[in-house]
Write an enzyme that holds these catalytic residues in place. Structure first.
Site, PDB file in Angstrom:
ATOM      1  N   ARG A 127      35.690  39.103  55.815  1.00 32.37           N
ATOM      2  CA  ARG A 127      36.212  38.714  54.491  1.00 32.37           C
ATOM      3  C   ARG A 127      37.328  37.665  54.632  1.00 32.37           C
ATOM      4  NH1 ARG A 127      40.947  38.112  51.960  1.00 32.37           N
ATOM      5  NH2 ARG A 127      41.710  40.013  52.950  1.00 32.37           N
ATOM      6  N   ASP A 128      38.466  38.069  55.152  1.00 30.93           N
ATOM      7  CA  ASP A 128      39.605  37.149  55.238  1.00 30.93           C
ATOM      8  C   ASP A 128      39.261  35.981  56.163  1.00 30.93           C
ATOM      9  OD1 ASP A 128      42.132  36.175  54.816  1.00 30.93           O
ATOM     10  OD2 ASP A 128      43.199  37.874  55.688  1.00 30.93           O
ATOM     11  N   HIS A 177      49.732  43.026  58.241  1.00 32.83           N
ATOM     12  CA  HIS A 177      48.647  42.025  58.146  1.00 32.83           C
ATOM     13  C   HIS A 177      49.306  40.677  58.417  1.00 32.83           C
ATOM     14  CE1 HIS A 177      44.985  40.399  55.812  1.00 32.83           C
ATOM     15  NE2 HIS A 177      45.765  39.341  55.923  1.00 32.83           N
ATOM     16  N   HIS A 204      49.384  36.814  59.797  1.00 25.07           N
ATOM     17  CA  HIS A 204      48.695  35.581  60.201  1.00 25.07           C
ATOM     18  C   HIS A 204      49.522  34.938  61.326  1.00 25.07           C
ATOM     19  CE1 HIS A 204      45.555  35.095  56.953  1.00 25.07           C
ATOM     20  NE2 HIS A 204      46.191  36.199  56.591  1.00 25.07           N
ATOM     21  N   CYS A 207      43.791  31.252  54.187  1.00 30.11           N
ATOM     22  CA  CYS A 207      43.642  31.673  52.800  1.00 30.11           C
ATOM     23  C   CYS A 207      43.425  30.426  51.969  1.00 30.11           C
ATOM     24  CB  CYS A 207      44.882  32.434  52.315  1.00 30.11           C
ATOM     25  SG  CYS A 207      44.771  32.870  50.560  1.00 30.11           S
TER      26      CYS A 207
HETATM   27  P1  HMG Z   1      40.127  33.737  36.002  1.00 31.30           P
HETATM   28  O1  HMG Z   1      39.473  32.405  35.996  1.00 31.30           O
HETATM   29  O2  HMG Z   1      41.482  33.840  35.417  1.00 31.30           O
HETATM   30  O3  HMG Z   1      39.245  34.910  35.373  1.00 31.30           O
HETATM   31  O4  HMG Z   1      40.156  34.249  37.507  1.00 31.30           O
HETATM   32  P2  HMG Z   1      38.379  35.048  34.109  1.00 31.30           P
HETATM   33  O5  HMG Z   1      38.469  36.487  33.729  1.00 31.30           O
HETATM   34  O6  HMG Z   1      38.752  33.996  33.079  1.00 31.30           O
HETATM   35  O7  HMG Z   1      36.913  34.746  34.677  1.00 31.30           O
HETATM   36  C1  HMG Z   1      36.481  33.457  35.058  1.00 31.30           C
HETATM   37  C2  HMG Z   1      35.036  33.570  35.515  1.00 31.30           C
HETATM   38  O8  HMG Z   1      34.966  34.386  36.680  1.00 31.30           O
HETATM   39  C3  HMG Z   1      34.147  34.251  34.487  1.00 31.30           C
HETATM   40  O9  HMG Z   1      32.852  33.722  34.670  1.00 31.30           O
HETATM   41  C4  HMG Z   1      34.169  35.693  34.920  1.00 31.30           C
HETATM   42  O10 HMG Z   1      33.045  36.405  34.487  1.00 31.30           O
HETATM   43  C5  HMG Z   1      34.166  35.546  36.418  1.00 31.30           C
HETATM   44  P3  HMG Z   1      32.190  32.756  33.557  1.00 31.30           P
HETATM   45  O11 HMG Z   1      32.190  33.546  32.310  1.00 31.30           O
HETATM   46  O12 HMG Z   1      33.106  31.560  33.496  1.00 31.30           O
HETATM   47  O13 HMG Z   1      30.849  32.459  34.143  1.00 31.30           O
HETATM   48  N1  HMG Z   1      34.781  36.675  37.097  1.00 31.30           N
HETATM   49  C6  HMG Z   1      34.227  37.268  38.168  1.00 31.30           C
HETATM   50  N2  HMG Z   1      33.079  37.022  38.843  1.00 31.30           N
HETATM   51  C7  HMG Z   1      32.816  37.818  39.896  1.00 31.30           C
HETATM   52  N3  HMG Z   1      33.640  38.803  40.308  1.00 31.30           N
HETATM   53  C8  HMG Z   1      34.780  39.068  39.657  1.00 31.30           C
HETATM   54  C9  HMG Z   1      35.113  38.287  38.539  1.00 31.30           C
HETATM   55  N4  HMG Z   1      36.146  38.272  37.692  1.00 31.30           N
HETATM   56  C10 HMG Z   1      35.930  37.288  36.812  1.00 31.30           C
HETATM   57  N5  HMG Z   1      35.580  40.043  40.089  1.00 31.30           N
HETATM   58  C11 HMG Z   1      40.121  36.011  39.137  1.00 31.30           C
HETATM   59  C12 HMG Z   1      40.736  35.489  37.850  1.00 31.30           C
HETATM   60  C13 HMG Z   1      41.006  37.145  39.639  1.00 31.30           C
HETATM   61  C14 HMG Z   1      38.743  36.517  38.840  1.00 31.30           C
HETATM   62  C15 HMG Z   1      40.053  34.853  40.166  1.00 31.30           C
HETATM   63  O14 HMG Z   1      41.320  34.287  40.245  1.00 31.30           O
HETATM   64  C16 HMG Z   1      39.626  35.306  41.518  1.00 31.30           C
HETATM   65  O15 HMG Z   1      38.501  35.718  41.724  1.00 31.30           O
HETATM   66  N6  HMG Z   1      40.536  35.220  42.505  1.00 31.30           N
HETATM   67  C17 HMG Z   1      40.263  35.659  43.847  1.00 31.30           C
HETATM   68  C18 HMG Z   1      40.955  34.757  44.795  1.00 31.30           C
HETATM   69  C19 HMG Z   1      40.676  35.229  46.195  1.00 31.30           C
HETATM   70  O16 HMG Z   1      39.695  35.887  46.464  1.00 31.30           O
HETATM   71  N7  HMG Z   1      41.571  34.845  47.108  1.00 31.30           N
HETATM   72  C20 HMG Z   1      41.447  35.187  48.484  1.00 31.30           C
HETATM   73  C21 HMG Z   1      41.605  36.640  48.763  1.00 31.30           C
HETATM   74  S1  HMG Z   1      43.306  37.185  48.743  1.00 31.30           S
HETATM   75  C22 HMG Z   1      43.845  36.833  50.325  1.00 31.30           C
HETATM   76  O17 HMG Z   1      43.174  36.210  51.106  1.00 31.30           O
HETATM   77  C23 HMG Z   1      45.130  37.379  50.755  1.00 31.30           C
HETATM   78  C24 HMG Z   1      44.951  38.635  51.630  1.00 31.30           C
HETATM   79  O18 HMG Z   1      44.090  38.406  52.730  1.00 31.30           O
HETATM   80  C25 HMG Z   1      46.279  39.062  52.160  1.00 31.30           C
HETATM   81  C26 HMG Z   1      47.090  37.928  52.749  1.00 31.30           C
HETATM   82  O19 HMG Z   1      46.802  37.447  53.840  1.00 31.30           O
HETATM   83  O20 HMG Z   1      48.039  37.552  52.057  1.00 31.30           O
HETATM   84  C27 HMG Z   1      44.389  39.804  50.813  1.00 31.30           C
HETATM   85 MG    MG Z   2      45.028  37.478  54.933  1.00 30.43          MG
END
Ligand code: HMG
Ligand code: MG
Length: 324
Positions: free
Chosen positions: A15-16, A207, A209, A240
């Site tokens: 995933r990450d 966690h 990096h 990320c």
């Molecule tokens: P948004 O644009 O504000 O959300 O995003 P929305 O509710 O307006 O939805 C926009 C579109 O996304 C819509 O589709 C929703 O249906 C769809 P449309 O109607 O336009 O076709 N949608 C989804 N689709 C699939 N799965 C879902 C989902 N939710 C809405 N769950 C949102 C808000 C949170 C969804 C967006 O910002 C997002 O998905 N962000 C994820 C970002 C991400 O994955 N980042 C990387 C992971 S975090 C990380 O790496 C850090 C970590 O490792 C720790 C570290 O190292 O710090 C954990």
């Molecule tokens: Mg991470």
């Protein structure tokens, strides 16, 4: 504090590690990576993310990944879920553990999830409620725990408050994330000491990096501070998408090597893990990021393996003979 006899490693490579890849990684490659990690002995493998494909295209095949993975007895395959929509999709795909993620910095929260910290915490309440009803375990991440790419220094008290809120809402464990790898051992121990006021050390994970090469030092400092769960990524894959310049997670091979040296059990077979690291690195067309794999499997600084490495003292080009 005495060091633990055993640590739990949470492998976040699928995933990450892969979420930041620019080229699409075939679903079959992701599934095979998860299988090989299981063979190497990892028992917590974060498999994928049920996030918006508009935001993170690499995770668009999350349901297909979950449908295809081999689930080993005693192993857990958590998935990332940012909201109820993601949780429901994860549940439908057979997830039995999920992870929610909040940030300790407002700017990062907006870039990563398009909402404030308070809004992201509010979004998790229905997720935790549904998870409880479905007997799904929920882990919590706090990003930018040791620094933010947009805001710089992050006060430990802010991390404590976000971590405390997630823990009190029902997360069984809180992973403190050095998203951009700027932490140092002293800052890490201060952070753990501060957060421990609201989350017991036994329920904390690290966690880290490795952007500044401090991740292993931070893990050692965390062990001394009573933490015994660490997230890591095979071959040091990752970064990320919303933290430009952040390098990968600490490499799992390096963590296993550290633990072996300390006499701490991980359950992981280092040779099998290095096989897996070499395999996924080949699939992605790069050298394994772990120091240990480079040292033991002989990749030089240009990425060539030992079988390809030229003799150190070279003869003039005109006289060159193979030295194999
Ligand atoms: P948004 O644009 O504000 O959300 O995003 P929305 O509710 O307006 O939805 C926009 C579109 O996304 C819509 O589709 C929703 O249906 C769809 P449309 O109607 O336009 O076709 N949608 C989804 N689709 C699939 N799965 C879902 C989902 N939710 C809405 N769950 C949102 C808000 C949170 C969804 C967006 O910002 C997002 O998905 N962000 C994820 C970002 C991400 O994955 N980042 C990387 C992971 S975090 C990380 O790496 C850090 C970590 O490792 C720790 C570290 O190292 O710090 C954990
Ligand atoms: Mg991470």
């Amino acid at each position: 504090m005495p060091l633990p006899a055993r640590v739990r490693l949470v492998e976040v490579g699928p995933r990450d590690g892969l979420q930041n890849e620019n080229q699409p990684v075939p679903t079959a490659t992701k599934v095979e990576l998860i299988r090989r990690l299981g063979v190497a002995g990892l028992r917590s493998i974060e498999a994928t993310a049920f996030v918006s494909a508009q935001w993170v295209p690499q995770m668009a095949d999350s349901a297909a990944v979950m449908a295809a993975i081999e689930r080993r007895p005693g192993a857990s395959y958590p998935v990332l879920t940012p909201n109820l929509k993601g949780f429901e999709a994860a549940l439908a795909a057979g997830a039995t553990e999920v992870a929610v993620f909040a940030a300790a910095s407002e700017a990062f929260s907006r870039r990563n999830t398009n909402c404030s910290i308070a809004e992201s915490l509010a979004r998790f309440h229905p997720v935790l409620e549904r998870a409880r009803a479905a007997a799904v375990r929920v882990r919590g991440y706090v990003s930018c725990a040791l620094g933010c790419p947009y805001e710089g220094h992050v006060a430990p008290a802010r991390v404590r408050d976000v971590a405390g809120a997630l823990f009190e809402a029902g997360c069984y464990e809180i992973s403190l994330c050095d998203t951009i790898g700027v932490g140092t051992p002293g800052a890490t121990q201060d952070l753990i000491g501060c957060v421990a006021a609201r989350v017991p050390r036994a329920q904390l994970a690290g966690h880290y990096h490795d952007t500044y090469g401090m991740a292993i030092a931070n893990i050692y400092a965390s062990l001394q501070a009573g933490v015994s769960v660490f997230d890591s990524s095979v071959a040091g894959l990752g970064g990320c998408p919303y933290a430009v310049g952040a390098s990968g997670n600490v490499a799992t091979e390096d963590v296993v090597y550290l633990m072996q040296g300390l006499g701490i059990e991980t359950g992981v077979d280092l040779e099998a893990l290095m096989d897996c690291a070499e395999w996924i690195s080949d699939e992605l067309g790069r050298r394994p990021g772990a120091r240990v794999t480079q040292a033991q499997r002989g990749a030089d600084s240009s990425g060539r393996r030992s079988t390809e490495v030229e003799p150190t003292v070279r003869e003039p080009a005109t006289k060159r003979e193979p030295h194999r």
